[in-house]
Design an enzyme around this catalytic site. Structure first.
Site, PDB file in Angstrom:
ATOM      1  N   ASP A 313      -1.219  -1.889  -9.334  1.00  0.00           N
ATOM      2  CA  ASP A 313      -1.245  -2.489  -8.004  1.00  0.00           C
ATOM      3  C   ASP A 313      -2.453  -3.430  -7.971  1.00  0.00           C
ATOM      4  O   ASP A 313      -3.334  -3.351  -8.826  1.00  0.00           O
ATOM      5  CB  ASP A 313      -1.381  -1.390  -6.952  1.00  0.00           C
ATOM      6  CG  ASP A 313      -1.573  -1.948  -5.552  1.00  0.00           C
ATOM      7  OD1 ASP A 313      -0.825  -2.869  -5.186  1.00  0.00           O
ATOM      8  OD2 ASP A 313      -2.492  -1.477  -4.858  1.00  0.00           O
ATOM      9  N   ASP A 520      -3.216   3.008  -5.318  1.00  0.00           N
ATOM     10  CA  ASP A 520      -4.130   3.730  -4.428  1.00  0.00           C
ATOM     11  C   ASP A 520      -3.627   3.876  -3.005  1.00  0.00           C
ATOM     12  O   ASP A 520      -4.163   4.669  -2.237  1.00  0.00           O
ATOM     13  CB  ASP A 520      -5.484   3.011  -4.382  1.00  0.00           C
ATOM     14  CG  ASP A 520      -5.400   1.704  -3.608  1.00  0.00           C
ATOM     15  OD1 ASP A 520      -4.446   0.947  -3.840  1.00  0.00           O
ATOM     16  OD2 ASP A 520      -6.290   1.450  -2.783  1.00  0.00           O
ATOM     17  N   ASP A 524       2.095   2.484  -2.497  1.00  0.00           N
ATOM     18  CA  ASP A 524       2.283   2.688  -3.930  1.00  0.00           C
ATOM     19  C   ASP A 524       2.979   4.010  -4.242  1.00  0.00           C
ATOM     20  O   ASP A 524       3.380   4.248  -5.390  1.00  0.00           O
ATOM     21  CB  ASP A 524       0.925   2.673  -4.658  1.00  0.00           C
ATOM     22  CG  ASP A 524       0.209   1.344  -4.526  1.00  0.00           C
ATOM     23  OD1 ASP A 524       0.897   0.304  -4.583  1.00  0.00           O
ATOM     24  OD2 ASP A 524      -1.022   1.332  -4.363  1.00  0.00           O
TER      25      ASP A 524
END
Length: 640
Positions: A313, A520, A524
């Protein structure tokens, strides 16, 4: 006494035979029973016959049990060593906390010492200089430096001020802090760490199935081999095929054959085979926890060594995760006050890091044009549009705050002036957050989130390991591409919503890749679950941490490499353990069966066979314990 010690093996062998399978307990029960009951037979025969001479094997049963228990003891010692660090971690939290009572104006009314176990959520506690933080919480007053090395491994003390999180068990170094408890009891970070590692140590890795399959066929094969050994030596002895002087004094052919058969049963006990995987998993998960990598089970530990693609990410993972607004632009006739008011109202309901940055900056602007206290207006019909932004009604106005995709979804017109500003912002690797009021773009915020200093080094090291890196983000293409270029990632998927991230993971898996996802945020979570190995940054959201297989406590990308590298070392150690375990049997069974006896006169008495079996368990346990000396890849540490 011997029968009492054997009882545990009787029970184990009984349950195994009921399931129509065989395990180590079956071999132990057969070997010790054969020696013990034959010894009773010899004693009875000597008492009832004046001419009978025979040798009892009572010592064989007792020695065999002793060596088996020695192996069990060493296994317990190995478990104790791997759990010792966790026990110390669990004891970090203080027993006593200073509980405060505040009045409506925030003034301290009373203070009392209570047991940490009695603390509840939202309690206000005081942390004096040099004191330990009893539970997880948020600083509401005071400023200090907190040493978090005992939990995160970060050597430098971390500055704490109002709004910052503190972790239970960490040490307040100088200033006095007032902390509002957010997680107590089993919900604290310390308790979660201990629970995760304990569960991981008790879990079974898929590679353990190999040992189970081997044992399933190995035990019946050994029982058959022991019977054939006894029958072969007994028949040849009675038939006089081998010389009589081969038989030791006070023995006959039956007793010699029986010793060979019992030795085969005993030396082949697959204790070491059963220890090969669980001891390595226990040590590796304990070592990982001490290095700031929480591995939630043997399954995750095993899959991590197969990873060929790591998907990252962007916000909060490759970047620091603390965005800051570096520019603001107004495009319409709306006043600054109204522009800020609607932005504050909508963004106050969002948990996204960029939303928080925009919210704080809008408040600062509003304070310049009004009173110091910013009044947050009520929002109706608030909606989160994952990967795009948020929206709602402020008064009679319809407001959207987010990216270009959100504006297009709701038919908000974007003129050339706005489009040029977006383009210029993205060229600088900044994120452009648009604010639309009643279908018109009223203004925009230019937000930057610095790349983590170790990101480029980690991507390069992964490449040297033969692992490719991919970025998947909900941010726009231009910003995502610019950040990817900074860290050395070639493949980028941008403007992707949470479900889209999970779909990208599945597409990669369909291509035959073993995929790890590093993220995080809440957005996600679907991708973390979909990936073969989900890795959550420790400073991320609780939902992301819950969804992940591995938690990186230190909030550093270097631990992505640590997790994969430790997994590879552990799997290598498990394979070596299997070599030790099976190697002893390959060499020991023929010797126990007497293959060397005709040529050298060397035979393996049952008690000595038990010692050899225990030695194989000792070698496997010691081999696993060597994982405690694991160190991170040298090149990664040198390049810091």
């Amino acid at each position: 006494m011997i029968l009492d010690l054997l009882f545990r093996f009787y029970v184990g062998s009984y349950h195994a035979l009921r399931r129509r399978s065989a395990n180590m307990d079956v071999l132990v029960a057969l070997g010790t029973n054969a020696a013990y009951f034959y010894s009773i037979y010899v004693v009875i025969k000597v008492l009832t016959s004046d001419t009978f001479e025979g040798q009892d094997f009572f010592e064989t049963s007792s020695m065999l049990i002793s060596f088996i228990l020695l192996g069990k003891y060493l296994e317990v010692v190995a478990k104790g060593k791997t759990s010792d660090a966790l026990s110390k971690l669990a004891d970090l939290a203080p027993d006593i906390a200073h509980l405060l009572t505040l009045d409506g104006d925030g003034n301290v009314v009373s203070e009392m010492e209570i047991s940490t176990q009695l603390l509840q959520k939202n309690d206000i506690i005081k942390i004096i200089p040099g004191g330990k933080v009893p539970v997880d919480g948020i600083v509401i007053n005071g400023r200090s430096h907190v040493n978090e090395s005992m939990v995160t491994g970060e050597a430098m003390p971390v500055t704490k001020s109002p709004g910052d999180k503190v972790i239970g068990g960490t040490v307040n170094e100088n200033g006095c802090l007032l902390v509002k408890a957010t997680h107590v009891g089993a919900e604290t970070a310390l308790s979660q760490i201990v629970q995760i590692v304990e569960a991981a140590q008790l879990s079974r890795a898929p590679v353990q199935k190999l040992a189970d399959q081997i044992s399933k066929y190995f035990v019946p094969t050994i029982v058959l081999a022991a019977f054939i050994t006894w029958l072969g030596w007994f028949i040849t002895g009675e038939a006089g095929i081998y010389p009589k002087h081969w038989i030791p004094k006070a023995m006959d052919a039956f007793e010699l054959a029986l010793q060979f058969g019992i030795s085969v049963l005993v030396v082949a006990c697959p204790c070491a085979l059963g220890l090969a995987t669980p001891t390595a998993v226990m040590v590796a998960t304990g070592k990982g926890a001490s290095q700031g990598v929480l591995i939630k089970g043997g399954n995750a530990l095993e899959k991590a060594h197969k990873v060929k693609t790591v998907v990252f990410d962007k916000t909060g993972t490759l970047t620091i995760g603390k965005p800051a607004v570096v520019g603001v632009m107004l495009f319409s006739k709306f006043s600054v006050e109204e522009f800020c008011d609607v932005t504050i109202a909508v963004e106050a309901n969002s948990e996204h890091p960029i939303a928080k940055a925009v919210l704080e900056h809008a408040k600062k602007i509003r304070q310049k044009y009004g009173s110091r206290t910013v009044h947050i207006k009520e929002v109706k019909d608030f909606e989160v549009h994952p990967g795009s932004g948020v929206g709602g009604k402020v008064g009679e106005r319809r407001v959207f705050v987010g990216n270009k995709r959100l504006m297009r979804s709701f038919n908000v017109s974007i003129g050339p002036e706005v489009d040029n500003y977006i383009s210029d912002t993205e060229q600088l690797a900044h994120t452009c957050v648009l604010v639309a009021i009643d279908q018109k773009v009223a203004g925009a915020f230019s937000v930057t989130d610095p790349v983590k200093p170790e990101a480029e080094r980690v991507i390069a090291y992964l490449q040297s390991m033969g692992i490719s890196s991919i970025m998947v983000t909900g941010d726009n293409w231009a910003t995502a591409t610019a950040v990817a270029k900074q860290v050395g990632i070639q493949k980028v998927f941008a403007e992707t919503d949470p479900l889209g991230k999970a779909d990208k993971i599945k597409d990669l898996q369909m291509e035959g890749m073993t995929v790890a996802m590093v993220g995080d945020g809440i957005n996600d979570s679907p991708a973390l679950v979909a990936a073969d190995v989900g890795m959550a940054i420790g400073a991320g959201t609780d939902i992301a941490i819950e969804a992940a297989d591995i938690v990186l406590i230190k909030n550093t990308l270097e631990d992505v490499i640590t997790a994969i590298h430790l997994s590879k070392k552990t799997m290598s150690r498990i394979r070596l353990n299997y070599v030790w375990a099976l190697g002893y049997n390959v060499l020991g069974v023929p010797v126990a069966a007497g293959i060397l006896f005709p040529f050298t006169g060397v035979r393996l008495p049952p008690w000595l066979a038990g010692a050899c079996m225990a030695a194989s368990s000792i070698s496997v346990v010691c081999s696993s314990l060597l994982l405690q000396y694991y160190k991170k890849p040298l090149n990664l540490r040198i390049n810091k």
